[in-house]
Design a protein around this motif. Structure first.
Motif, PDB file in Angstrom:
ATOM      1  N   GLU A  25      -3.903   9.299  -5.807  1.00  0.00           N
ATOM      2  CA  GLU A  25      -5.101   8.477  -5.951  1.00  0.00           C
ATOM      3  C   GLU A  25      -5.034   7.637  -7.219  1.00  0.00           C
ATOM      4  N   VAL A  26      -5.645   6.457  -7.130  1.00  0.00           N
ATOM      5  CA  VAL A  26      -5.742   5.572  -8.281  1.00  0.00           C
ATOM      6  C   VAL A  26      -7.087   4.859  -8.222  1.00  0.00           C
ATOM      7  N   THR A  27      -7.715   4.719  -9.385  1.00  0.00           N
ATOM      8  CA  THR A  27      -8.947   3.948  -9.499  1.00  0.00           C
ATOM      9  C   THR A  27      -8.580   2.585 -10.070  1.00  0.00           C
ATOM     10  N   VAL A  28      -9.065   1.538  -9.424  1.00  0.00           N
ATOM     11  CA  VAL A  28      -8.787   0.167  -9.854  1.00  0.00           C
ATOM     12  C   VAL A  28     -10.091  -0.451 -10.339  1.00  0.00           C
ATOM     13  N   ALA A  45      -1.454   2.323  -0.556  1.00  0.00           N
ATOM     14  CA  ALA A  45      -2.680   3.094  -0.738  1.00  0.00           C
ATOM     15  C   ALA A  45      -3.825   2.309  -0.102  1.00  0.00           C
ATOM     16  N   ARG A  46      -4.734   3.020   0.510  1.00  0.00           N
ATOM     17  CA  ARG A  46      -5.870   2.401   1.202  1.00  0.00           C
ATOM     18  C   ARG A  46      -7.169   2.773   0.471  1.00  0.00           C
ATOM     19  N   TYR A  61      -8.497   4.284  -4.389  1.00  0.00           N
ATOM     20  CA  TYR A  61      -7.495   4.063  -3.346  1.00  0.00           C
ATOM     21  C   TYR A  61      -6.628   5.313  -3.245  1.00  0.00           C
ATOM     22  N   ARG A  62      -6.220   5.638  -2.007  1.00  0.00           N
ATOM     23  CA  ARG A  62      -5.426   6.847  -1.780  1.00  0.00           C
ATOM     24  C   ARG A  62      -4.249   6.521  -0.864  1.00  0.00           C
ATOM     25  N   GLY A  63      -3.081   7.096  -1.199  1.00  0.00           N
ATOM     26  CA  GLY A  63      -1.900   6.983  -0.359  1.00  0.00           C
ATOM     27  C   GLY A  63      -1.201   8.325  -0.310  1.00  0.00           C
ATOM     28  N   GLU A  64      -0.226   8.436   0.573  1.00  0.00           N
ATOM     29  CA  GLU A  64       0.520   9.687   0.689  1.00  0.00           C
ATOM     30  C   GLU A  64       2.000   9.431   0.504  1.00  0.00           C
TER      31      GLU A  64
END
Length: 148
Positions: free
Chosen positions: A68-71, A102-103, A112-115
């Motif tokens: 996860e990342v916060t933009v 990431a979506r 946003y989260r990606g795997e």
């Protein structure tokens, strides 16, 4: 001249050829690593956006896990509608690019989260890049993955 037999290269010559081949292979791997780094840098220039990679729990190799990342904008507001991706690399090793998208997370503006997965234990760099229009940004985090 009829009595001259063809001979095989001397053992030292074969060893020298083998050493040269190994040097060329190692050099090729190193050069390709620099090319991948240059490609990543050219596609993700540092910009106005601020990215914060969330702590990831259960960091293990060979397992698909969420990242996860916060933009946020330069003003600190959550940014929606960005194109976000993660790159996982081992700074000390020449490895293929490990990239995934990431979506946006519904109901969580700017998150946003990606795997993705780590392909082995060791020192890794998690890098997230975001872009929306002319705005862009990069965030990174170093982690140590314990091998199994």
């Amino acid at each position: 001249m009829a009595g001259i037999k063809p001979s095989l290269p001397a053992p030292r010559a074969r060893l020298g050829a083998l050493v040269l081949l190994v040097i060329l292979l190692v050099g090729g791997v190193i050069l390709s690593r620099y090319a991948i780094g240059a490609m990543r840098a050219s596609q993700a220039p540092a910009g106005e956006l601020r990215l914060s990679i969330s702590p990831v729990q259960d960091l293990v190799p060979f397992k698909t896990m969420p990242f996860e990342v916060t933009v946020r904008t330069a003003e600190g507001l959550p940014l929606e509608g960005a194109e976000v991706r993660f790159d996982l690399t081992m700074p000390e090793m020449a490895m293929p690019l490990n990239r995934f998208a990431a979506r946006p997370v519904a109901g969580r503006p700017g998150l946003y989260r990606g795997e993705g997965s780590f392909t082995m234990g060791g020192h890794w760099l998690i890098e997230a890049t975001a872009r929306r229009g002319e705005q862009s940004g990069v965030g990174s985090r170093h982690v140590e993955i314990r091998g199994r």
